[in-house]
Design a protein around this motif. Structure first.
Motif, PDB file in Angstrom:
ATOM      1  N   PHE A 126      92.655  81.500  -4.199  1.00 14.39           N
ATOM      2  CA  PHE A 126      92.825  79.645  -4.495  1.00 14.39           C
ATOM      3  C   PHE A 126      94.147  79.258  -4.166  1.00 14.39           C
ATOM      4  O   PHE A 126      94.291  79.650  -5.767  1.00 14.39           O
ATOM      5  CB  PHE A 126      90.857  79.129  -4.816  1.00 14.39           C
ATOM      6  CG  PHE A 126      90.475  80.040  -4.086  1.00 14.39           C
ATOM      7  CD1 PHE A 126      89.842  80.358  -2.892  1.00 14.39           C
ATOM      8  CD2 PHE A 126      88.529  80.169  -4.483  1.00 14.39           C
ATOM      9  CE1 PHE A 126      88.773  81.157  -1.948  1.00 14.39           C
ATOM     10  CE2 PHE A 126      87.552  80.577  -3.895  1.00 14.39           C
ATOM     11  CZ  PHE A 126      87.354  81.055  -2.876  1.00 14.39           C
ATOM     12  N   SER A 127      94.449  78.054  -4.227  1.00 14.55           N
ATOM     13  CA  SER A 127      95.651  77.527  -4.687  1.00 14.55           C
ATOM     14  C   SER A 127      95.178  75.654  -4.872  1.00 14.55           C
ATOM     15  O   SER A 127      95.594  74.880  -4.375  1.00 14.55           O
ATOM     16  CB  SER A 127      96.564  76.734  -3.760  1.00 14.55           C
ATOM     17  OG  SER A 127      96.403  76.961  -2.465  1.00 14.55           O
ATOM     18  N   LEU A 128      93.762  76.122  -5.794  1.00 14.74           N
ATOM     19  CA  LEU A 128      93.790  73.705  -6.091  1.00 14.74           C
ATOM     20  C   LEU A 128      94.296  73.741  -6.824  1.00 14.74           C
ATOM     21  O   LEU A 128      94.133  74.939  -8.514  1.00 14.74           O
ATOM     22  CB  LEU A 128      91.723  74.454  -6.261  1.00 14.74           C
ATOM     23  CG  LEU A 128      91.035  74.842  -5.023  1.00 14.74           C
ATOM     24  CD1 LEU A 128      89.583  74.870  -5.788  1.00 14.74           C
ATOM     25  CD2 LEU A 128      90.956  73.823  -4.345  1.00 14.74           C
ATOM     26  N   ASP A 129      94.565  72.353  -7.568  1.00 16.21           N
ATOM     27  CA  ASP A 129      95.338  71.364  -8.361  1.00 16.21           C
ATOM     28  C   ASP A 129      93.689  70.923  -8.943  1.00 16.21           C
ATOM     29  O   ASP A 129      92.722  70.307  -8.877  1.00 16.21           O
ATOM     30  CB  ASP A 129      95.913  70.667  -7.686  1.00 16.21           C
ATOM     31  CG  ASP A 129      96.965  69.506  -9.531  1.00 16.21           C
ATOM     32  OD1 ASP A 129      96.457  70.606 -10.503  1.00 16.21           O
ATOM     33  OD2 ASP A 129      97.027  69.030  -8.539  1.00 16.21           O
ATOM     34  N   PRO A 130      93.631  71.588 -10.360  1.00 13.53           N
ATOM     35  CA  PRO A 130      92.892  71.227 -11.390  1.00 13.53           C
ATOM     36  C   PRO A 130      92.446  70.226 -11.515  1.00 13.53           C
ATOM     37  O   PRO A 130      91.802  69.628 -12.004  1.00 13.53           O
ATOM     38  CB  PRO A 130      92.478  72.196 -12.499  1.00 13.53           C
ATOM     39  CG  PRO A 130      94.345  72.541 -12.310  1.00 13.53           C
ATOM     40  CD  PRO A 130      94.304  72.715 -11.038  1.00 13.53           C
ATOM     41  N   GLU A 131      93.874  69.334 -11.691  1.00 13.08           N
ATOM     42  CA  GLU A 131      94.051  68.093 -11.838  1.00 13.08           C
ATOM     43  C   GLU A 131      93.779  66.952 -11.142  1.00 13.08           C
ATOM     44  O   GLU A 131      93.514  65.666 -11.081  1.00 13.08           O
ATOM     45  CB  GLU A 131      95.510  67.792 -12.456  1.00 13.08           C
ATOM     46  CG  GLU A 131      95.423  68.483 -13.745  1.00 13.08           C
ATOM     47  CD  GLU A 131      94.957  67.799 -15.263  1.00 13.08           C
ATOM     48  OE1 GLU A 131      94.702  66.946 -14.715  1.00 13.08           O
ATOM     49  OE2 GLU A 131      95.471  68.360 -16.682  1.00 13.08           O
ATOM     50  N   ALA A 132      93.658  67.363  -9.816  1.00 15.41           N
ATOM     51  CA  ALA A 132      93.428  66.961  -8.533  1.00 15.41           C
ATOM     52  C   ALA A 132      92.064  66.246  -8.613  1.00 15.41           C
ATOM     53  O   ALA A 132      90.881  66.760  -8.948  1.00 15.41           O
ATOM     54  CB  ALA A 132      93.964  67.330  -7.299  1.00 15.41           C
ATOM     55  N   PHE A 133      91.586  64.704  -7.809  1.00 15.61           N
ATOM     56  CA  PHE A 133      90.498  64.207  -7.976  1.00 15.61           C
ATOM     57  C   PHE A 133      89.658  65.177  -6.579  1.00 15.61           C
ATOM     58  O   PHE A 133      90.535  65.541  -5.331  1.00 15.61           O
ATOM     59  CB  PHE A 133      90.358  62.811  -7.348  1.00 15.61           C
ATOM     60  CG  PHE A 133      90.520  62.427  -8.316  1.00 15.61           C
ATOM     61  CD1 PHE A 133      90.115  61.579  -9.240  1.00 15.61           C
ATOM     62  CD2 PHE A 133      91.956  62.059  -9.164  1.00 15.61           C
ATOM     63  CE1 PHE A 133      90.355  60.708 -10.944  1.00 15.61           C
ATOM     64  CE2 PHE A 133      92.301  61.375 -10.317  1.00 15.61           C
ATOM     65  CZ  PHE A 133      91.231  60.487 -10.816  1.00 15.61           C
ATOM     66  N   VAL A 134      88.678  65.252  -6.467  1.00 12.54           N
ATOM     67  CA  VAL A 134      87.883  65.903  -5.742  1.00 12.54           C
ATOM     68  C   VAL A 134      87.950  64.911  -4.158  1.00 12.54           C
ATOM     69  O   VAL A 134      87.940  65.952  -3.116  1.00 12.54           O
ATOM     70  CB  VAL A 134      85.353  66.066  -6.252  1.00 12.54           C
ATOM     71  CG1 VAL A 134      85.148  66.176  -4.805  1.00 12.54           C
ATOM     72  CG2 VAL A 134      85.935  66.950  -7.283  1.00 12.54           C
ATOM     73  N   ASP A 135      87.383  63.779  -4.113  1.00 13.84           N
ATOM     74  CA  ASP A 135      87.606  62.964  -2.740  1.00 13.84           C
ATOM     75  C   ASP A 135      88.782  63.510  -1.548  1.00 13.84           C
ATOM     76  O   ASP A 135      89.268  62.970  -0.608  1.00 13.84           O
ATOM     77  CB  ASP A 135      87.287  61.917  -2.859  1.00 13.84           C
ATOM     78  CG  ASP A 135      88.223  61.040  -4.207  1.00 13.84           C
ATOM     79  OD1 ASP A 135      88.975  61.654  -3.677  1.00 13.84           O
ATOM     80  OD2 ASP A 135      88.232  60.114  -4.728  1.00 13.84           O
ATOM     81  N   THR A 136      90.376  64.075  -2.575  1.00 14.47           N
ATOM     82  CA  THR A 136      91.390  64.180  -1.691  1.00 14.47           C
ATOM     83  C   THR A 136      91.282  65.322  -0.989  1.00 14.47           C
ATOM     84  O   THR A 136      91.680  65.839  -0.395  1.00 14.47           O
ATOM     85  CB  THR A 136      92.347  64.245  -2.425  1.00 14.47           C
ATOM     86  OG1 THR A 136      92.507  65.189  -3.870  1.00 14.47           O
ATOM     87  CG2 THR A 136      92.941  62.879  -3.151  1.00 14.47           C
ATOM     88  N   LEU A 137      89.580  66.663  -1.593  1.00 13.25           N
ATOM     89  CA  LEU A 137      89.940  67.860  -0.899  1.00 13.25           C
ATOM     90  C   LEU A 137      89.852  67.927   0.595  1.00 13.25           C
ATOM     91  O   LEU A 137      88.583  66.839   0.663  1.00 13.25           O
ATOM     92  CB  LEU A 137      88.934  68.875  -1.729  1.00 13.25           C
ATOM     93  CG  LEU A 137      89.434  68.317  -3.247  1.00 13.25           C
ATOM     94  CD1 LEU A 137      88.259  69.561  -4.350  1.00 13.25           C
ATOM     95  CD2 LEU A 137      90.685  69.138  -3.426  1.00 13.25           C
ATOM     96  N   THR A 138      89.146  68.650   1.182  1.00 15.42           N
ATOM     97  CA  THR A 138      89.209  69.391   2.630  1.00 15.42           C
ATOM     98  C   THR A 138      87.331  69.919   1.775  1.00 15.42           C
ATOM     99  O   THR A 138      87.554  70.089   0.714  1.00 15.42           O
ATOM    100  CB  THR A 138      89.002  70.066   3.820  1.00 15.42           C
ATOM    101  OG1 THR A 138      89.705  71.202   2.543  1.00 15.42           O
ATOM    102  CG2 THR A 138      90.911  69.305   3.492  1.00 15.42           C
ATOM    103  N   VAL A 139      86.115  69.699   3.153  1.00  8.73           N
ATOM    104  CA  VAL A 139      84.790  71.070   2.882  1.00  8.73           C
ATOM    105  C   VAL A 139      85.201  71.933   2.029  1.00  8.73           C
ATOM    106  O   VAL A 139      84.644  72.417   2.134  1.00  8.73           O
ATOM    107  CB  VAL A 139      84.050  70.668   3.715  1.00  8.73           C
ATOM    108  CG1 VAL A 139      83.368  71.310   4.133  1.00  8.73           C
ATOM    109  CG2 VAL A 139      84.036  68.803   4.732  1.00  8.73           C
ATOM    110  N   GLY A 140      85.919  72.903   2.697  1.00 10.41           N
ATOM    111  CA  GLY A 140      86.648  74.079   2.158  1.00 10.41           C
ATOM    112  C   GLY A 140      86.977  74.233   0.937  1.00 10.41           C
ATOM    113  O   GLY A 140      86.674  74.934   0.291  1.00 10.41           O
TER     114      GLY A 140
END
Length: 501
Positions: A126-140
């Motif tokens: 996975f390559s998620l940014d922990p500092e990003a906000f959830v509403d910027t993410l796709t469903v996946g």
């Protein structure tokens, strides 16, 4: 973790949701749960995850009986559930969502938590940014976050409820790879799905439920026809593609510009023909929901025109669209489509096109509800509250409530969470309307559904809208590439604002 269900029974009034369910899941297994809508699979998983209490029976973990009183209890026992719609907090950062439900200091040690987050996600690619906000993410990506959170909380058994709905083929591949890694580590994976191809690719063994009863268990490799016959008691086939559209234009978009933070859709020009089915394809959050709602007056365009049957309805409210034969069926059935607390008869009373007057003829609408329940094969009765219906029956009820004489029906994910028979039935009823001249404009995260039922397709990518694509000459691989932003120049006459970026 070894999981065993012994004689699980659960009833809701006269409805028997689970009847003497017995099966065993070994640790390190990816185990499928199949069944038509209302078969009892969601009820069984809600019992396992602490949302419901069984009327009788036992759950054993590693051979020991346990009593699971709540979801908090379930996670203490190492049971975590990934819901179809991830349970997260979009206005918060990923790292804050990651620690939800954990005990700790008043001010969490974010640096250490972020370090653990990154270490954990590296195991799965996975390559998620922990500092990003959830509403910027796709469903996946939201699913990936929830898996990481459940694992960090100590889950050894993971329940996934329809996890491939609304995600791209690339995200599905990554999800499946992660689940296989977890199984190799000894985790127990329970995969609830109505998509046979997903079960065939992923699962080691499946249980099939029908009308609350376990009808059998099957080991891989699977035979699709056998699984379908066990689910429904008969073999089900998809209908043939039938094009019933005419040259008459019922909806025209002229230089339409729609803005709904954070996306802006510009200069859309399109004509919808009577009887035509148009599928809107794209990753969730790419703008297709914005355009659909602008076409029915729920979002006001910045500029441009929305014309229905030669009548300019730009900036008109939904009520005006309804008066002109346009209706909208949202994805969130209970939040927007139906009214929790009201029964089926009361819904038909509210939606009634006839019998207007000072007093409500309750008996008339009760009988009408009975007729529509029979016509649309809804499992229920007129006095049953809609929230008590299964997802498939809620969708059938919402469809039954639509007026008979409509020019355009706009739908968000019309078959999301439905079993094969319910999905085919739903499209059969919609195609009946198309044969009478009604046009269908629909969003789906299922690319096969888009290709099977559409006449033409509009592809969305990051707020950009393609020229219409002929569904009969498009492949699923090609469509998958396009919704990911690849191959536009080779296939479409792409709009100038996309080329300039």
């Amino acid at each position: 973790m070894n999981v065993e269900f012994r004689n699980i029974n659960k009833s809701f009034g006269p409805v028997k949701a689970n009847v003497d369910i017995n099966f065993h899941i070994e640790e390190g297994t990816i185990y499928g749960i199949l069944g038509e809508n209302g078969a009892g699979k969601s009820t069984l998983m809600k019992i396992f995850s602490g949302f419901y209490k069984p009327d009788s029976g036992q759950i054993l973990l590693d051979g020991k009986p346990v009593v699971i009183e709540s979801p908090a209890d379930a996670i203490k026992f190492g049971i975590g559930m990934l819901h179809q719609d991830p349970l997260d907090f979009p206005p918060m950062r990923l790292v804050e969502n990651f620690i939800v439900g954990q005990k700790g200091a008043l001010i969490p040690p974010y640096k250490e938590i972020i370090k653990q987050f990154k270490k954990l996600q590296t195991q799965f690619g996975f390559s998620l940014d922990p500092e990003a906000f959830v509403d910027t993410l796709t469903v996946g990506e939201r699913q990936q976050l929830e898996i990481l959170r459940l694992l960090w909380m100590g889950a050894n058994a993971l329940i996934l409820d329809e996890p491939t709905t609304g995600i791209s083929s690339q995200q599905k591949e990554k999800l499946f790879a992660a689940l296989k890694i977890l199984a190799e580590e000894g985790k127990t994976i329970i995969f609830v799905s109505h998509k046979l191809e997903d079960v065939e690719i992923l699962c080691n063994k499946v249980s099939i439920l029908r009308k609350g009863i376990l009808v059998g268990e099957v080991m891989a490799p699977f035979d699709s026809d056998q699984l379908v016959e066990m689910m429904f008691g008969k073999v089900i086939t998809l209908g043939e593609r039938n094009n019933v559209s005419t040259k008459q234009t019922v909806l025209e978009l002229k230089e339409l510009v729609v803005e709904h933070y954070p996306l802006k859709i510009e200069n859309v020009n399109f004509r919808l023909r009577a009887g035509e089915v148009i599928g809107l394809a794209g990753m969730e959050g790419s703008g297709q929901d914005i355009l659909l709602r602008a076409c029915v007056g729920l979002i006001r365009p910045v500029s441009g025109k929305v014309i229905v049957k030669n009548i300019d309805l730009t900036n008109k409210k939904y009520h005006e669209f309804m008066k002109n034969g346009v209706s909208f069926l949202p994805a969130s059935r209970l939040e927007e489509g139906l009214v929790p607390g009201l029964n089926l008869a009361e819904h038909f009373t509210i939606a009634g096109e006839e019998k207007k007057g000072l007093f409500i003829d309750k008996e008339y609408f009760r009988k009408k509800a009975e007729r529509m329940i029979d016509e649309y094969h809804i499992i229920g009765h007129p006095e049953l509250n809609v929230e008590s219906l299964s997802g498939g029956n809620q969708q059938r009820a919402a469809l039954a409530l639509l007026k008979k004489s409509l020019s355009i029906i706009l739908l968000e994910h019309p078959t999301r969470g439905l079993d094969i028979e319910s999905a085919i039935y739903m499209w059969g009823k919609l195609k009946e309307r198309c044969s009478q001249g009604t046009s269908i404009f629909f969003i789906s995260g299922d690319l096969e559904e888009i290709l099977q039922y559409s006449d033409r397709i509009l592809v969305f990518f990051s707020g950009h809208v393609s020229e219409p694509l002929d569904a009969s000459t498009t492949t699923i691989d090609q469509l998958g590439q396009l919704i990911g932003g690849k191959g536009w120049d080779q296939v479409f006459n792409v709009r100038k604002n996309y080329e300039s970026n």
